[in-house]
Scaffold this motif. Structure first.
Motif, short mmCIF file in Angstrom:
data_model
loop_
_atom_site.label_atom_id
_atom_site.label_comp_id
_atom_site.label_asym_id
_atom_site.label_seq_id
_atom_site.Cartn_x
_atom_site.Cartn_y
_atom_site.Cartn_z
N LEU A 189 -6.90 -31.59 -2.47
CA LEU A 189 -7.20 -32.74 -1.62
C LEU A 189 -7.76 -32.31 -0.27
O LEU A 189 -8.53 -33.05 0.34
CB LEU A 189 -5.93 -33.58 -1.42
CG LEU A 189 -5.42 -34.31 -2.66
CD1 LEU A 189 -4.08 -34.99 -2.38
CD2 LEU A 189 -6.44 -35.34 -3.14
N ARG A 190 -7.39 -31.15 0.18
CA ARG A 190 -7.94 -30.62 1.43
C ARG A 190 -9.32 -30.00 1.21
O ARG A 190 -9.99 -29.62 2.17
CB ARG A 190 -7.01 -29.56 2.01
CG ARG A 190 -5.72 -30.10 2.61
CD ARG A 190 -5.06 -29.05 3.50
NE ARG A 190 -3.86 -29.59 4.11
CZ ARG A 190 -2.63 -29.43 3.63
NH1 ARG A 190 -2.46 -28.73 2.52
NH2 ARG A 190 -1.60 -29.95 4.25
N GLY A 191 -9.72 -29.87 -0.05
CA GLY A 191 -11.01 -29.26 -0.35
C GLY A 191 -10.99 -27.76 -0.32
O GLY A 191 -12.04 -27.11 -0.22
N SER A 192 -9.80 -27.16 -0.43
CA SER A 192 -9.69 -25.70 -0.36
C SER A 192 -9.30 -25.06 -1.68
O SER A 192 -8.89 -23.90 -1.72
CB SER A 192 -8.65 -25.31 0.71
OG SER A 192 -7.38 -25.89 0.42
N GLY A 193 -9.42 -25.82 -2.77
CA GLY A 193 -9.08 -25.24 -4.07
C GLY A 193 -9.39 -26.19 -5.21
O GLY A 193 -9.54 -27.40 -5.00
#
Length: 361
Positions: A291-295
């Motif tokens: 959701l944070r765009g980091s995975g």
């Protein structure tokens, strides 16, 4: 270069912590509104500046919601105030009747309920703040124009100057929600397996999750105001719903853990419960990173294997009649706790599957 990047990152974090970006945008909106009302020669332009400061929120969706509330309330209040001032003058009776009618209408119409306070204030200003030589209709129109100027300026600044989106803030809020639920899930399970309930730590986590949930509910409304995309809106609603359900499951487990102090059935499958706790928390943490765009979306194969192993062990315990050696209270607490763990695993798996299907659509 790495040192410069680190410095820039720290400055950005400090700006977010102290709300410097919001302060800067609000100040720019106030200055721009003052310049505009001076150019337009509005009689009481300070109301436009006040409106710009009030409407300017932390994100564009919040500004749009605040703008709608203030504009609708001003329009209703100006109409009722002008009518009351025209027929009743600047009397206390006219003001009282106008305020009563304004609030009654705003309360009766669902979309105007949030505007009722602003509407009432505008009604009073139009009636009691008028001048005998200025017609009430003109005064009401001037008030509406001043408010509209402040709103438009605030929205333009909010959309153009260092814009902040509610959808992005919601994604980070939901990520924190899943992350904290994962932590709470792990702490509750480990506390039960080790027979050492960390009360203060669990209380702090529950309090933080409740505050995050409240903020996410607000951000969801603001994000839906920013964008009318039905797919994105459905995804946001699903994630918030699943986060709430997961929290409810863990709260149920926590309630059982508080009352369940016996040394019993959970000792028959410590490895299976530990694996279920580890893989469940891992999937929820992976969801937060996505959701944070980091995975990427987390894989659920290990979680499925842990669930299957736990169910197989439970079936073996029933076949061996292991629960028969314990009293009813111990058996009820044990199966309630394990059911909560399995429910968390099922919801975590379903959340991953729903996100994957929505992103592929």
């Amino acid at each position: 270069m790495p040192a410069l990047s680190t410095l820039w990152s720290r400055l950005g974090a400090a700006a977010r912590r102290f709300g410097l970006r919001h302060a800067l945008r609000t100040a720019l909106a106030a200055v721009a509104t003052q310049l505009l009302v001076t150019a337009l020669n509005l009689p009481q332009g300070y109301w436009a500046v006040v409106t710009a400061v009030i409407v300017m929120q932390a994100n564009l969706g919040g500004s749009i919601r605040a703008a709608w509330t203030r504009l609708a309330g001003t329009a209703v209040g100006a109409v009722f105030g002008a009518v009351a001032a025209h027929f009743g003058g600047q009397s206390v009776v006219a003001a009282g009747l106008a305020v009563f009618a304004t609030l009654a209408v705003c309360t009766a119409i669902p979309r105007l309920r949030e505007s009722s306070r602003v509407a009432g204030i505008t009604t009073v200003i139009v009636i009691l703040g008028g001048h005998p030589d200025i017609p009430a209709v003109v005064l009401g129109f001037d008030r509406f124009l001043e408010i509209a100027v402040g709103i438009v300026t605030a929205l333009v600044v909010s959309a153009v100057v260092l814009p902040s989106r509610a959808s992005r803030a919601l994604a980070h809020g939901l990520a924190r929600l899943f992350e904290d639920v994962a932590s709470l899930f792990a702490v509750v399970v480990e506390g039960r397996l080790r027979e050492d309930y960390p009360e203060r730590h669990i209380f702090a986590l529950k309090d933080r999750i409740l505050r995050t949930l409240a903020r996410c509910r607000e951000l969801r409304l603001e994000a839906d105001t920013e964008s009318r995309d039905k797919g994105e809106s459905a995804l946001r609603a699903m994630l918030l719903f699943r986060g709430e359900r997961l929290f409810e499951h863990v709260l149920g487990m926590d309630h059982v853990a508080v009352e369940w102090r016996g040394k019993g059935l959970h000792r028959h499958l410590p490895e299976e419960l530990a694996a279920l706790e580890h893989t469940g928390a891992e999937v929820l943490t992976g969801l937060a990173a996505h959701l944070r765009g980091s995975g990427p979306l987390p894989e659920v194969a290990a979680l499925d294997a842990a669930v299957a192993a736990a169910r197989e062990k439970l079936a073996a315990m029933r076949r061996d009649r292991a629960p028969a050696a314990y009293d009813l209270s111990e058996v009820m607490h044990f199966f309630s706790f394990v059911h909560g763990m399995l429910a968390c695993a099922a919801d975590a798996r379903e959340t991953v599957a729903r996100i994957r299907s929505m992103e592929m659509a």
